[in-house]
Write a protein that holds these residues in place. Sequence first.
Motif, mmCIF file in Angstrom:
data_model
loop_
_atom_site.group_PDB
_atom_site.id
_atom_site.type_symbol
_atom_site.label_atom_id
_atom_site.label_comp_id
_atom_site.label_asym_id
_atom_site.label_seq_id
_atom_site.Cartn_x
_atom_site.Cartn_y
_atom_site.Cartn_z
ATOM 1 N N GLY A 287 0.810 -1.215 0.000
ATOM 2 C CA GLY A 287 0.000 0.000 0.000
ATOM 3 C C GLY A 287 0.839 1.259 0.000
ATOM 4 O O GLY A 287 2.024 1.237 -0.318
ATOM 5 N N GLY B 172 -11.121 6.556 2.837
ATOM 6 C CA GLY B 172 -10.360 6.085 1.688
ATOM 7 C C GLY B 172 -9.061 5.407 2.094
ATOM 8 O O GLY B 172 -8.389 4.792 1.279
ATOM 9 N N GLY B 173 -8.733 5.511 3.353
ATOM 10 C CA GLY B 173 -7.541 4.846 3.877
ATOM 11 C C GLY B 173 -7.916 3.500 4.482
ATOM 12 O O GLY B 173 -9.057 3.050 4.374
ATOM 13 N N GLU B 174 -6.959 2.865 5.113
ATOM 14 C CA GLU B 174 -7.221 1.578 5.757
ATOM 15 C C GLU B 174 -8.252 1.713 6.873
ATOM 16 O O GLU B 174 -9.022 0.798 7.126
ATOM 17 C CB GLU B 174 -5.915 0.987 6.292
ATOM 18 C CG GLU B 174 -4.960 0.579 5.188
ATOM 19 C CD GLU B 174 -3.612 0.100 5.725
ATOM 20 O OE1 GLU B 174 -3.340 0.237 6.937
ATOM 21 O OE2 GLU B 174 -2.826 -0.412 4.912
ATOM 22 N N THR C 165 -3.046 3.763 2.903
ATOM 23 C CA THR C 165 -4.010 3.187 1.967
ATOM 24 C C THR C 165 -3.577 1.787 1.548
ATOM 25 O O THR C 165 -2.394 1.442 1.631
ATOM 26 C CB THR C 165 -4.161 4.064 0.707
ATOM 27 O OG1 THR C 165 -2.929 4.078 -0.015
ATOM 28 C CG2 THR C 165 -4.562 5.489 1.067
ATOM 29 N N ASP C 166 -4.557 1.000 1.081
ATOM 30 C CA ASP C 166 -4.272 -0.357 0.612
ATOM 31 C C ASP C 166 -3.619 -0.379 -0.757
ATOM 32 O O ASP C 166 -2.925 -1.332 -1.102
ATOM 33 C CB ASP C 166 -5.564 -1.176 0.554
ATOM 34 C CG ASP C 166 -6.122 -1.451 1.942
ATOM 35 O OD1 ASP C 166 -5.334 -1.488 2.902
ATOM 36 O OD2 ASP C 166 -7.352 -1.617 2.052
ATOM 37 N N ALA D 83 -6.365 4.334 -4.262
ATOM 38 C CA ALA D 83 -7.363 4.722 -3.255
ATOM 39 C C ALA D 83 -7.718 6.193 -3.413
ATOM 40 O O ALA D 83 -6.845 7.050 -3.606
ATOM 41 C CB ALA D 83 -6.839 4.456 -1.856
ATOM 42 N N ILE E 171 -9.076 9.373 -1.547
ATOM 43 C CA ILE E 171 -9.221 9.891 -0.186
ATOM 44 C C ILE E 171 -10.188 11.071 -0.227
ATOM 45 O O ILE E 171 -10.018 12.005 -1.014
ATOM 46 C CB ILE E 171 -7.862 10.299 0.402
ATOM 47 C CG1 ILE E 171 -6.947 9.072 0.443
ATOM 48 C CG2 ILE E 171 -8.032 10.908 1.786
ATOM 49 C CD1 ILE E 171 -5.523 9.371 0.795
#
Length: 152
Positions: free
Chosen positions: A74, A105-107, A131-132, A136, A138
Amino acid sequence: MILGTVAAAVAVAGAGTVGYTLSETNSTASDSASPSSTSWSTTPAPVASAISVTASDFSLETLTEEKECFGSAGCVVTISIQPTFLGSPAALMNRSFKVLYWVDGGESPILEKFTMTGTRATIDSGIVVATDSSDAEITATVTQVIETTDGT
């Protein structure tokens, strides 16, 4: 993780003036010698504290400042926000608010805040989001607006 604090003027959508409406009426009797009379009617400007300020009065734009990706592990993205106030500018006059918002939008979602005094905002800058993937998106959404008395 917060890296610093910045102060900025918040963009205010729309502009206008607030004031009083005065109307003058003259009446004279055609048959008498009575003097004309003047009456004034005032419509007071909305009192700022009477104007509600809610989450829907704000739009937030996220700006990517830095992005470091680690393949399948990520990315770490540093963002800042740029708020726009969509309500009446009169609603902000001589008032202070704490504005809470979610960064998604993040983990994991992140709860953040900024403060407003009039149209000036103090914003925590450099919000770090894990983020993954590099794809992603955000986003930030205002969830609550709390009026304060001391600007905090």
